[in-house]
Design an enzyme around this catalytic site. Structure first.
Site, short mmCIF file in Angstrom:
data_model
loop_
_atom_site.label_atom_id
_atom_site.label_comp_id
_atom_site.label_asym_id
_atom_site.label_seq_id
_atom_site.Cartn_x
_atom_site.Cartn_y
_atom_site.Cartn_z
NE ARG A 127 -0.66 -0.46 4.91
CZ ARG A 127 -1.29 -0.15 6.24
NH1 ARG A 127 -2.38 0.39 6.08
NH2 ARG A 127 -0.56 -0.66 7.22
CG ASP A 181 -7.84 -1.91 1.89
OD1 ASP A 181 -6.70 -1.52 2.15
OD2 ASP A 181 -9.12 -1.50 2.52
N GLY A 182 -4.76 -1.78 0.00
CA GLY A 182 -3.77 -0.79 -0.39
C GLY A 182 -3.95 0.56 0.36
NE ARG A 239 5.91 5.03 4.98
CZ ARG A 239 6.06 3.94 5.44
NH1 ARG A 239 5.70 3.62 6.62
NH2 ARG A 239 6.47 2.66 4.46
NE ARG A 250 10.76 -1.66 3.58
CZ ARG A 250 9.52 -1.30 4.43
NH1 ARG A 250 9.28 -1.71 5.47
NH2 ARG A 250 9.18 0.08 4.20
CG ASP A 301 8.11 -7.12 7.05
OD1 ASP A 301 8.08 -8.11 8.19
OD2 ASP A 301 7.15 -6.57 7.19
CG ASP A 332 7.25 -0.13 7.72
OD1 ASP A 332 7.37 0.95 7.01
OD2 ASP A 332 6.88 -1.22 7.08
P1 AMP Z 1 2.80 -3.78 8.45
O1 AMP Z 1 2.31 -4.66 9.10
O2 AMP Z 1 2.16 -2.42 7.92
O3 AMP Z 1 4.36 -3.35 8.26
O4 AMP Z 1 2.61 -4.49 6.40
C1 AMP Z 1 3.07 -5.75 6.48
C2 AMP Z 1 2.84 -6.10 5.07
O5 AMP Z 1 1.39 -6.12 4.70
C3 AMP Z 1 3.45 -5.13 4.14
O6 AMP Z 1 3.75 -5.96 3.08
C4 AMP Z 1 2.33 -4.24 3.78
O7 AMP Z 1 2.46 -3.62 2.54
C5 AMP Z 1 1.25 -5.09 3.77
N1 AMP Z 1 0.02 -4.46 4.10
C6 AMP Z 1 -0.53 -4.08 5.30
N2 AMP Z 1 -1.64 -3.47 5.23
C7 AMP Z 1 -2.06 -3.49 3.90
C8 AMP Z 1 -3.13 -3.08 2.94
N3 AMP Z 1 -4.30 -2.54 3.63
N4 AMP Z 1 -3.29 -3.50 1.69
C9 AMP Z 1 -2.04 -4.17 1.17
N5 AMP Z 1 -1.05 -4.24 1.90
C10 AMP Z 1 -0.92 -4.12 3.39
MG MG Z 2 5.91 -2.61 7.43
#
Ligand code: AMP
Ligand code: MG
Length: 580
Positions: A166, A198-199, A256, A263, A333, A343
């Protein structure tokens, strides 16, 4: 109180894995200003005055971004159609942000990021162009938006391909100081890496990321920055507490900014899929761009790189601990190769001191509790080493294992240096570790507020402490003073302060108030600001942002808002989960 009572605790609860052979930092400056030092080195060739005079732009016309440094040096996945796929042989996919369908409102901007990093006058934020740019509708000429392919270990297990699901890297800006900064939109739509998502990002979590990352910067902690925050009227559906209660929220986007968004997972995915040439290519790019002290034709360059990441990540986690910051999701990540905080999700600043503090209510096993962050940092460095294995020979692998073993010592050295400075201690004394651990143990027993205990110790005079006459305004100290061993600790502390050569009490207080913040982003502050923002009242987001730009400075407006007071009773019920 017997010495035995405290010492074992020091090792278990604080994860101070190493004890012997550690050298204390010469000064707090060395420990807390890696970032600033790095900037200094980068800018030293430039005429600062000239740079400052150079005009900042108040329109986006003529402002330049580029993603050329990636598209020219790395293989790119050029399929522009947005469908979920396993990507091979590329580090980035070209993908445009998806504009919102509804109107977009500007919630907040960071004047400092716009002016000092991006060469834009803050007045640009009033233009329609800017609004379109920061919400992903307008792409700056010369820049090709990209989503990064990465993998990662999540909660200890290999999770395969993750990637920017996203987020869109919308360009790199080389500013008037010659520094390059990578701009990324978060919440800007789907990409090949969106998996089931949903991005989008919702306003609540975006307010937290905007305020949290900016607050960390002003605390002197290496971090990504936030330039702007916008909210739309587009519906985004979230089960915020994973209890089946799906609610309609609004989509938001944070712009950002970081020196790099690579990473550990950026390297891991390439090692896992056996793309060793690409792994080498990416490593060389990162080293060339961000580790100027490492020479590219040195056959031990990956070893040198590993050594730097190990020591700087240890330092970063010690810095987190020094302000009571728990990241919440320390997956590989979410760990930067530049050892900056990235993040921001269910993070939290610890209030009552508790080594078991877990900011993320979805973290049932408490894997990422504050007292485990150093261990997790070590785990993550081990995963980094596994990712580097394909490019290391047998001798280098052995040396790398030794480097990894230095992580606890480095962490401990930095941690001790920072906490000594927090207590205003100069020079070295045998019992310094004990003095720190003793205090933390008293804080744990009395559930004293972490931030305000250190702040009040910075503000109170030695005479007041000696008499154990703690004025009411020092509420955190009053809490800890209830402990039956508090007077023992005070006696030990005052006698240690006498060993500070060439010091005075006012100088000690000046030093301590300049590093022990009076204001941090308490959960309730973020929550209250986010709730108002959800009703289109952005005043509190801006107030909190403004206050946290000077966290060490007493501010009337912050005092009036209660930001240095006990958290309100309703704060205990706040839950923060991974859902964002
Ligand atoms: P995060 O927990 O935010 O570090 O995200 C972990 C992974 O999930 C990353 O690859 C993000 O891009 C993906 N991700 C988190 N929320 C969404 C979302 N709403 N739509 C698409 N990818 C997501
Ligand atoms: Mg992340």
């Amino acid at each position: 109180m017997s010495r035995y009572c405290v010492a074992p605790w020091l090792f278990t609860s604080l994860i101070l894995v190493c004890h012997s052979g550690c050298y204390l930092l010469d000064s707090i400056i060395a420990a807390s200003n890696f970032n600033h030092m790095h900037n200094y080195i980068n800018t030293s060739n430039f005429d600062q005055d000239y740079c400052e005079r150079k005009k900042k732009l108040s329109t986006l016309n003529g402002w330049r971004l580029s993603t050329h440094k990636f598209t020219a040096t790395l293989p790119i996945d050029f399929i522009q159609e947005i469908y979920i796929r396993e990507v091979r042989g590329s580090v980035f996919s070209v993908v445009y942000p998806t504009p919102f369908k509804s109107r977009v409102l500007l919630v907040a901007v960071s004047k400092d990021v716009l002016e000092d990093i991006l060469d834009l006058d803050v007045t640009v934020s009033a233009t329609e162009d800017f609004l379109q740019f920061v919400s992903g509708t307008k792409i700056i000429l010369g820049s090709l938006p990209l989503a990064h392919r990465y993998g990662g270990h999540q909660f200890g297990s290999w999770a395969g391909q993750l990637g920017d699901g996203r987020a869109h890297l919308i360009g790199v800006h080389t500013n008037r100081f010659g520094d390059t900064w990578e701009l990324q939109l978060k919440g800007s739509g789907r990409t090949p890496y969106s998996r089931n998502g949903d991005g989008r990002a919702v306003l609540h979590s975006s307010v937290r990321e905007f305020l949290g990352s900016e607050a960390m910067h002003y605390l002197g902690i290496p971090t990504s920055r936030a330039a702007s925050l916008v909210v739309s009227d587009d519906d985004v559906w979230r089960d915020r507490f994973y209890n089946g209660n799906i609610k309609q929220e609004r989509g938001a986007v944070v712009l950002r900014v970081a020196k790099s968004w690579f990473r550990i997972g950026s390297l891991e995915i390439l090692a896992h899929s056996g793309e060793v040439d690409l792994l080498r290519m990416l490593l060389d790019l990162v080293i060339e761009e961000h580790f100027p002290s490492i020479t590219l034709n040195d056959s031990d360059r990956y070893l040198a790189f590993f050594s730097r990441v190990v020591s700087e990540t240890a330092n970063l986690i010690a810095l987190w601990m020094s302000v009571g910051f728990a990241h919440g999701v320390c997956n590989t990540d979410n760990f930067s190769l530049l050892s900056i905080t990235i993040d921001y999700g269910p993070f939290g600043f610890m209030e009552s001191y508790d080594p078991d503090f877990v900011p993320n209510t979805s973290d049932d096993e408490k894997r990422y509790k504050i007292g485990n962050q150093a261990n997790v940092g070590m785990f993550n460095m081990n995963k980094l080493l596994e990712a580097l294995n394909p490019v290391l020979d047998a001798r280098q692998k052995q040396l790398a294992s030794q480097i990894l073993e230095e992580f606890p010592e480095q962490y401990y050295k930095c941690f001790t240096g920072l906490f000594k400075a927090k207590l205003g201690l100069l020079g070295n004394s045998e019992d310094d570790d004990y003095l720190i651990a003793f205090l933390l143990k008293l804080m744990e027993d009395t559930e004293a507020d972490f931030t305000m205990t250190f702040r009040h110790l910075s503000e109170i005079s030695q005479d007041q402490l000696k008499d154990l006459s703690i004025p009411q305004e020092f509420w955190a100290l009053q809490d800890i003073a209830k402990h039956r061993f508090f007077s023992n600790w005070v006696a030990m502390y005052l006698s240690r302060l006498k060993k500070n050569t060439g010091d005075s009490d006012s100088e000690r207080r000046r030093r301590m108030t300049s590093i022990n913040p009076r204001y941090v982003l308490r959960n309730w502050m973020a929550e209250s600001a986010a709730q108002k923002a959800e009703r289109n009242d952005f005043s509190e987001v801006r107030l909190v942002q403004q206050v946290l730009q000077q966290p060490f400075q007493l501010q009337t407006v912050a005092e009036r808002a209660g930001y240095a007071q006990r958290p309100p009773a309703w704060a205990r019920a706040i839950k923060v989960s991974c859902s964002s």
